[in-house]
Scaffold this motif. Structure first.
Motif, PDB file in Angstrom:
ATOM      1  N   VAL A 130       0.949 -16.834  27.409  1.00  0.00           N
ATOM      2  CA  VAL A 130       1.071 -17.424  28.740  1.00  0.00           C
ATOM      3  C   VAL A 130       2.206 -16.728  29.459  1.00  0.00           C
ATOM      4  O   VAL A 130       3.328 -16.631  28.937  1.00  0.00           O
ATOM      5  N   LEU A 131       1.915 -16.225  30.652  1.00  0.00           N
ATOM      6  CA  LEU A 131       2.918 -15.567  31.476  1.00  0.00           C
ATOM      7  C   LEU A 131       3.499 -16.603  32.421  1.00  0.00           C
ATOM      8  O   LEU A 131       2.770 -17.217  33.207  1.00  0.00           O
ATOM      9  N   LEU A 132       4.817 -16.826  32.334  1.00  0.00           N
ATOM     10  CA  LEU A 132       5.488 -17.852  33.124  1.00  0.00           C
ATOM     11  C   LEU A 132       5.851 -17.328  34.512  1.00  0.00           C
ATOM     12  O   LEU A 132       5.815 -16.116  34.755  1.00  0.00           O
ATOM     13  N   PRO A 133       6.225 -18.224  35.430  1.00  0.00           N
ATOM     14  CA  PRO A 133       6.581 -17.787  36.792  1.00  0.00           C
ATOM     15  C   PRO A 133       7.711 -16.765  36.836  1.00  0.00           C
ATOM     16  O   PRO A 133       7.777 -15.943  37.746  1.00  0.00           O
ATOM     17  N   ASN A 134       8.619 -16.790  35.839  1.00  0.00           N
ATOM     18  CA  ASN A 134       9.730 -15.826  35.806  1.00  0.00           C
ATOM     19  C   ASN A 134       9.370 -14.558  35.038  1.00  0.00           C
ATOM     20  O   ASN A 134      10.248 -13.760  34.698  1.00  0.00           O
TER      21      ASN A 134
ATOM     22  N   ASP B 213      -9.432 -15.370  29.515  1.00  0.00           N
ATOM     23  CA  ASP B 213      -8.474 -14.367  29.996  1.00  0.00           C
ATOM     24  C   ASP B 213      -8.359 -14.380  31.518  1.00  0.00           C
ATOM     25  O   ASP B 213      -9.364 -14.351  32.233  1.00  0.00           O
ATOM     26  N   GLY B 214      -7.112 -14.439  32.005  1.00  0.00           N
ATOM     27  CA  GLY B 214      -6.861 -14.387  33.440  1.00  0.00           C
ATOM     28  C   GLY B 214      -6.816 -15.728  34.126  1.00  0.00           C
ATOM     29  O   GLY B 214      -6.517 -15.790  35.335  1.00  0.00           O
ATOM     30  N   ASP B 215      -7.084 -16.835  33.412  1.00  0.00           N
ATOM     31  CA  ASP B 215      -7.048 -18.160  34.034  1.00  0.00           C
ATOM     32  C   ASP B 215      -5.648 -18.466  34.575  1.00  0.00           C
ATOM     33  O   ASP B 215      -4.641 -18.223  33.904  1.00  0.00           O
ATOM     34  N   GLU B 216      -5.613 -19.030  35.795  1.00  0.00           N
ATOM     35  CA  GLU B 216      -4.347 -19.474  36.382  1.00  0.00           C
ATOM     36  C   GLU B 216      -4.207 -20.967  36.155  1.00  0.00           C
ATOM     37  O   GLU B 216      -5.056 -21.753  36.563  1.00  0.00           O
ATOM     38  N   ILE B 217      -3.131 -21.352  35.484  1.00  0.00           N
ATOM     39  CA  ILE B 217      -2.850 -22.754  35.182  1.00  0.00           C
ATOM     40  C   ILE B 217      -1.829 -23.255  36.187  1.00  0.00           C
ATOM     41  O   ILE B 217      -0.748 -22.660  36.343  1.00  0.00           O
ATOM     42  N   SER B 218      -2.132 -24.356  36.873  1.00  0.00           N
ATOM     43  CA  SER B 218      -1.212 -24.936  37.848  1.00  0.00           C
ATOM     44  C   SER B 218      -0.745 -26.294  37.354  1.00  0.00           C
ATOM     45  O   SER B 218      -1.560 -27.184  37.085  1.00  0.00           O
ATOM     46  N   CYS B 219       0.566 -26.433  37.235  1.00  0.00           N
ATOM     47  CA  CYS B 219       1.203 -27.714  36.922  1.00  0.00           C
ATOM     48  C   CYS B 219       2.190 -27.983  38.042  1.00  0.00           C
ATOM     49  O   CYS B 219       3.190 -27.259  38.173  1.00  0.00           O
ATOM     50  N   GLY B 220       1.913 -28.997  38.859  1.00  0.00           N
ATOM     51  CA  GLY B 220       2.734 -29.195  40.051  1.00  0.00           C
ATOM     52  C   GLY B 220       2.614 -27.982  40.949  1.00  0.00           C
ATOM     53  O   GLY B 220       1.512 -27.502  41.232  1.00  0.00           O
ATOM     54  N   ASN B 221       3.757 -27.444  41.360  1.00  0.00           N
ATOM     55  CA  ASN B 221       3.769 -26.230  42.182  1.00  0.00           C
ATOM     56  C   ASN B 221       3.975 -24.974  41.352  1.00  0.00           C
ATOM     57  O   ASN B 221       4.121 -23.881  41.900  1.00  0.00           O
ATOM     58  N   SER B 222       3.996 -25.116  40.045  1.00  0.00           N
ATOM     59  CA  SER B 222       4.248 -23.985  39.150  1.00  0.00           C
ATOM     60  C   SER B 222       2.930 -23.404  38.656  1.00  0.00           C
ATOM     61  O   SER B 222       1.998 -24.144  38.321  1.00  0.00           O
ATOM     62  N   ARG B 223       2.888 -22.078  38.592  1.00  0.00           N
ATOM     63  CA  ARG B 223       1.665 -21.394  38.162  1.00  0.00           C
ATOM     64  C   ARG B 223       1.953 -20.491  36.969  1.00  0.00           C
ATOM     65  O   ARG B 223       2.921 -19.739  36.973  1.00  0.00           O
ATOM     66  N   LEU B 224       1.105 -20.622  35.976  1.00  0.00           N
ATOM     67  CA  LEU B 224       1.193 -19.814  34.766  1.00  0.00           C
ATOM     68  C   LEU B 224      -0.132 -19.077  34.607  1.00  0.00           C
ATOM     69  O   LEU B 224      -1.166 -19.545  35.080  1.00  0.00           O
ATOM     70  N   THR B 225      -0.093 -17.948  33.916  1.00  0.00           N
ATOM     71  CA  THR B 225      -1.311 -17.169  33.691  1.00  0.00           C
ATOM     72  C   THR B 225      -1.585 -17.056  32.208  1.00  0.00           C
ATOM     73  O   THR B 225      -0.710 -16.661  31.433  1.00  0.00           O
ATOM     74  N   PHE B 226      -2.803 -17.433  31.826  1.00  0.00           N
ATOM     75  CA  PHE B 226      -3.220 -17.295  30.434  1.00  0.00           C
ATOM     76  C   PHE B 226      -3.832 -15.908  30.238  1.00  0.00           C
ATOM     77  O   PHE B 226      -4.677 -15.471  31.018  1.00  0.00           O
ATOM     78  N   GLN B 227      -3.402 -15.220  29.181  1.00  0.00           N
ATOM     79  CA  GLN B 227      -3.933 -13.909  28.867  1.00  0.00           C
ATOM     80  C   GLN B 227      -4.460 -13.933  27.436  1.00  0.00           C
ATOM     81  O   GLN B 227      -3.705 -14.133  26.495  1.00  0.00           O
ATOM     82  N   ALA B 228      -5.771 -13.752  27.301  1.00  0.00           N
ATOM     83  CA  ALA B 228      -6.391 -13.828  25.974  1.00  0.00           C
ATOM     84  C   ALA B 228      -6.002 -12.633  25.113  1.00  0.00           C
ATOM     85  O   ALA B 228      -6.127 -12.665  23.900  1.00  0.00           O
ATOM     86  N   SER B 229      -5.540 -11.546  25.717  1.00  0.00           N
ATOM     87  CA  SER B 229      -5.129 -10.372  24.952  1.00  0.00           C
ATOM     88  C   SER B 229      -3.625 -10.376  24.733  1.00  0.00           C
ATOM     89  O   SER B 229      -3.066  -9.347  24.438  1.00  0.00           O
TER      90      SER B 229
END
Length: 219
Positions: free
Chosen positions: A132-136, A203-219
């Motif tokens: 998971v790629l975090l906002p930072n 792969d590539g799904d954008e996860i939104s929790c509140g105003n924060s967005r994370l990216t799931f990467q299957a690789s």
């Protein structure tokens, strides 16, 4: 795309204090290119018919080259892992587990020579690869344990966002995939803009929790 990005990042990495490291005849981009080639040569097909590429790499170096690279070893291995992930994504490869790169000494090699051993390595507990790629831009590598997301400091992913609940959601391993589960949060969890209570991630799904967005990467 992955290797071009790798090369651009390496150009920044070798500026200033690291410049002298790369006066060697062996340049990091050569490692990246060979790593991608090993992925292509050693790919296979998994039980679901997907192309499966090696995810564990041992880079064998001569003593002089290993000493030069040691100064930026952590940054170099991180960039090589990113290059492998991006190449895998470009080619549509799957991985059995997290991507890893180790730099080791091979006394039989001369300066400028190197070898890369590529192999398939299953993730802990038999789960597949994922991160998971975090906002930072920090990356959380997923494995065989549940990853919690929320405002509480004890969460694995702590988000300083007033719209995120104290315990907002979890990412759970299931077989060779990962699932996002909302924990009854006040503002809900979304995947690619759609509110969900439970969703298998791809792969590539954008996860939104509140105003924060994370990216799931299957690789």
């Amino acid at each position: 795309m992955g290797l071009k990005g790798f090369e651009r990042r390496l150009e920044n990495l070798v500026e200033g204090v690291f410049a002298r490291v790369f006066r060697s005849s062996l340049r990091p981009i050569e490692l990246g290119r060979r790593l991608a080639r090993e992925m292509d040569l050693n790919r296979s097909i998994d039980l679901k018919g997907r192309p499966l590429a090696p995810n564990a790499f041992t880079v064998r170096l001569s003593q002089p080259d290993l000493q030069r690279f040691a100064e930026i070893g952590d940054s170099l291995t991180r960039e090589l892992c990113d290059a492998a992930r991006e190449h895998g994504r470009d080619q549509g490869y799957s991985f059995m587990g997290p991507v890893s790169v180790d730099l080791v000494l091979d006394p039989g090699l001369r300066e400028g020579e190197f070898q890369i051993d590529a192999r398939l390595r299953q993730g802990p507990g038999g789960v597949g690869a994922g991160s998971v790629l975090l906002p930072n831009n920090e990356r959380i590598v997923l494995g065989d344990r549940v990853i919690s997301i929320g405002r509480l400091p004890e969460c694995d992913v702590t988000l300083s966002d007033a719209n995120v609940s104290r315990r907002h959601a979890e990412i759970r391993p299931e077989g060779d995939t990962f699932v996002l589960v909302d924990l009854g949060s006040t503002n809900g969890s979304r995947v690619n803009g759609v509110r969900v209570s439970r969703r298998e991630l791809v792969d590539g799904d954008e996860i939104s929790c509140g105003n924060s967005r994370l990216t799931f990467q299957a690789s």
